[in-house]
Design a protein around this motif. Structure first.
Motif, short mmCIF file in Angstrom:
data_model
loop_
_atom_site.label_atom_id
_atom_site.label_comp_id
_atom_site.label_asym_id
_atom_site.label_seq_id
_atom_site.Cartn_x
_atom_site.Cartn_y
_atom_site.Cartn_z
N ILE A 59 79.98 -12.19 -20.97
CA ILE A 59 81.10 -11.97 -20.04
C ILE A 59 80.66 -12.24 -18.60
N ILE A 60 79.52 -11.70 -18.21
CA ILE A 60 79.04 -11.85 -16.83
C ILE A 60 78.76 -13.32 -16.52
N ASP A 61 78.12 -14.03 -17.43
CA ASP A 61 77.82 -15.46 -17.21
C ASP A 61 79.12 -16.25 -17.04
N HIS A 62 80.11 -15.94 -17.87
CA HIS A 62 81.38 -16.65 -17.76
C HIS A 62 82.04 -16.40 -16.41
N LEU A 63 82.03 -15.13 -15.97
CA LEU A 63 82.67 -14.80 -14.69
C LEU A 63 81.93 -15.44 -13.52
N LYS A 64 80.59 -15.44 -13.57
CA LYS A 64 79.81 -16.04 -12.48
C LYS A 64 80.07 -17.54 -12.36
N LYS A 65 80.24 -18.20 -13.49
CA LYS A 65 80.43 -19.64 -13.47
C LYS A 65 81.85 -20.05 -13.09
N ASN A 66 82.83 -19.21 -13.40
CA ASN A 66 84.21 -19.65 -13.31
C ASN A 66 85.03 -19.01 -12.19
N ILE A 67 84.61 -17.85 -11.69
CA ILE A 67 85.37 -17.28 -10.57
C ILE A 67 84.94 -17.98 -9.30
N ARG A 68 85.79 -18.85 -8.82
CA ARG A 68 85.52 -19.60 -7.61
C ARG A 68 86.56 -19.20 -6.56
N TYR A 69 86.12 -18.45 -5.57
CA TYR A 69 87.04 -17.98 -4.54
C TYR A 69 86.84 -18.81 -3.29
N GLN A 70 87.87 -18.79 -2.43
CA GLN A 70 87.82 -19.60 -1.21
C GLN A 70 86.73 -19.16 -0.25
N ASP A 71 86.21 -17.97 -0.41
CA ASP A 71 85.20 -17.46 0.51
C ASP A 71 83.89 -17.23 -0.26
N ASP A 72 82.82 -17.83 0.26
CA ASP A 72 81.51 -17.67 -0.38
C ASP A 72 80.69 -16.54 0.23
N ASN A 73 81.25 -15.86 1.22
CA ASN A 73 80.50 -14.82 1.91
C ASN A 73 80.62 -13.48 1.19
N LEU A 74 80.40 -13.49 -0.12
CA LEU A 74 80.53 -12.29 -0.94
C LEU A 74 79.30 -12.13 -1.81
N HIS A 75 78.88 -10.89 -1.99
CA HIS A 75 77.84 -10.58 -2.98
C HIS A 75 78.54 -9.86 -4.13
N GLU A 76 78.50 -10.47 -5.31
CA GLU A 76 79.25 -9.95 -6.45
C GLU A 76 78.37 -9.16 -7.40
N VAL A 77 78.86 -8.00 -7.80
CA VAL A 77 78.17 -7.18 -8.80
C VAL A 77 79.16 -6.88 -9.92
N TYR A 78 78.61 -6.66 -11.12
CA TYR A 78 79.47 -6.52 -12.30
C TYR A 78 79.13 -5.23 -13.04
#
Length: 419
Positions: free
Chosen positions: A393-412
């Motif tokens: 699930i995490i790998d899929h979300l990391k690869k496919n959630i592409r948001y307009q802003d890259d200035n985010l640190h994502e945790v799951y």
């Protein structure tokens, strides 16, 4: 209709009655009182200011304007329904004088500001929405807001200066009370409601524009034409100001600059937005203009300069908001990211999504705002172990959630449940 009682030296009876008739005056009466004539005249709201301007040509009249709606009836009786349905906005004179009259006592302003500050802080501290609504009822922000807009529309510097002072005083007291409450009852962490209120949406400008429009419309309309009470409109204005004002004080106590600056941004944006919308309503609908009120000699240059400054300030704040993501757009980004998360989870066929949530934390990691994805799923494939399913699930979300802003640190945070 409005009732006017006018006292003027004798000799102008016919001219004044003719003037009233030309301006659609109804049921006019003239009485003698010593060396004066006393007129009781009923005029449509919109004609009051014009009548009083022309009345100045007849000497020095003494005028009593009763700011209440009057129903005038005259023959034929069958036309009575049509005679009372013509409800007009107030005259520019009444709008302006009503604004000045509503300034009221500083003692009342200070008292209500203290009460609102305490209630807001308790609401934020206990995460109680009902207390925030109660604070909006007593917060004295609507009066200075509308008077400042009236001053800009009419081009009167003194009223604008007075209104801004009252604005600053009310907001300053609210911040100070919130800070003192935080000192007396020390805050260790921000409550969930504080975090939620501190987050700004990309559509944050719409609330003050609507608030200013509604507040000004309520003042301009005749009382018989208003479908919403003044108290309700006052709550709408205070709704955009009271919570962030209280949050500034709590943020200062905790030295949380993110909360402070986002709340200051909201307060300033609300002030400018309310001011702009209300000014436009007063100027174009209420006809409150530098040369549109009987006794007033406003400054057109001040009207345009002040309005231009407000428009430029709003533009600058909008540029700051959209050039500094996600700091000033967290509330709307929550929604957008939740939609992206839901879309991507639907593509995974081996899970059933039970719940999903996206939230921004107050912690920065590597200088980036931290966004947390919380997902609870029910596995369809019982053979896959929990660890492998989480990684999938995490790998899929990391690869496919592409948001307009890259200035985010994502945790799951992925939770696997069993049926």
């Amino acid at each position: 209709m409005r009732q006017l009682i006018i006292k003027i030296p004798k000799g102008k009876k016919e001219e004044i009655l003719d003037l009233a008739e030309d301006l659609n005056g109804i049921n006019s009466i003239c009485l003698e009182e010593g060396g004066n004539d006393v007129f009781v005249i009923f005029l449509p709201n919109q004609k009051v200011n014009d009548f009083l301007k022309k009345l100045d040509d007849f000497g020095k009249p003494e005028i009593s304007l009763i700011p209440r709606g009057v129903i005038t009836l005259y023959p034929p009786a069958s036309d009575s329904p049509d005679q009372v349905i013509d409800v007009q906005p107030k005259s520019s004179l009444e709008i302006y004088l009503g604004g000045i009259q509503s300034v009221g006592s500083l003692k009342g302003l200070i008292g209500y500001s203290i009460a609102a500050g305490i209630i807001v802080w308790i609401g934020l501290y206990t995460s109680n929405i009902f207390l925030l609504i109660a604070a909006m009822l007593v917060a004295p922000f609507a009066g200075p807001a509308m008077n400042a807009a009236l001053a800009t529309s009419a081009g009167t510097k003194d009223l604008l200066r007075s209104s801004l002072k009252r604005y600053i005083l009310a907001i300053g007291i609210g911040v100070a009370v919130s800070y003192l409450m935080s000192v007396i009852f020390p805050l260790e962490v921000l409550t969930p409601l504080m975090v939620e209120i501190s987050q700004v949406s990309k559509v944050a400008l719409l609330l003050p524009l609507v608030s200013g429009f509604a507040g000004a419309i309520n003042i301009v309309q005749s009382e018989r034409d208003s479908l919403v009470s003044g108290a309700a409109v006052g709550i709408l204005v205070a709704a955009s100001l009271a919570p962030p004002v209280g949050l500034i004080g709590a943020g200062i106590y905790m030295m949380d600059w993110g909360v402070i600056w986002s709340s200051v941004f909201r307060v300033v944006l609300q002030l400018f937005g309310i001011h702009l919308a209300a000014t436009l309503v007063f100027y174009f609908y209420g006809k409150v203009k530098p040369d549109g009120v009987r006794f007033l000699q406003g400054n057109k240059i001040m009207t345009w300069l002040t309005s231009g400054f407000v428009v430029l300030a709003i533009g600058a704040m909008m540029f700051w908001q959209f050039s500094e993501p996600p700091f000033l757009r967290k509330a709307s980004m929550n929604t957008e990211l939740t939609e992206l998360l839901a879309s991507e989870l639907q593509k995974l066929e081996n899970i059933e999504v039970i719940s999903k949530e996206v939230s921004f934390t107050q912690i920065k990691i590597n200088g980036k705002a931290t966004v947390q994805y919380d997902v609870t799923v029910l596995p369809k494939n019982k053979k896959m172990n929990e660890k492998d399913l989480k990684m999938t699930i995490i790998d899929h979300l990391k690869k496919n959630i592409r948001y307009q802003d890259d200035n985010l640190h994502e945790v799951y945070q992925i939770k696997i449940v069993e049926d």
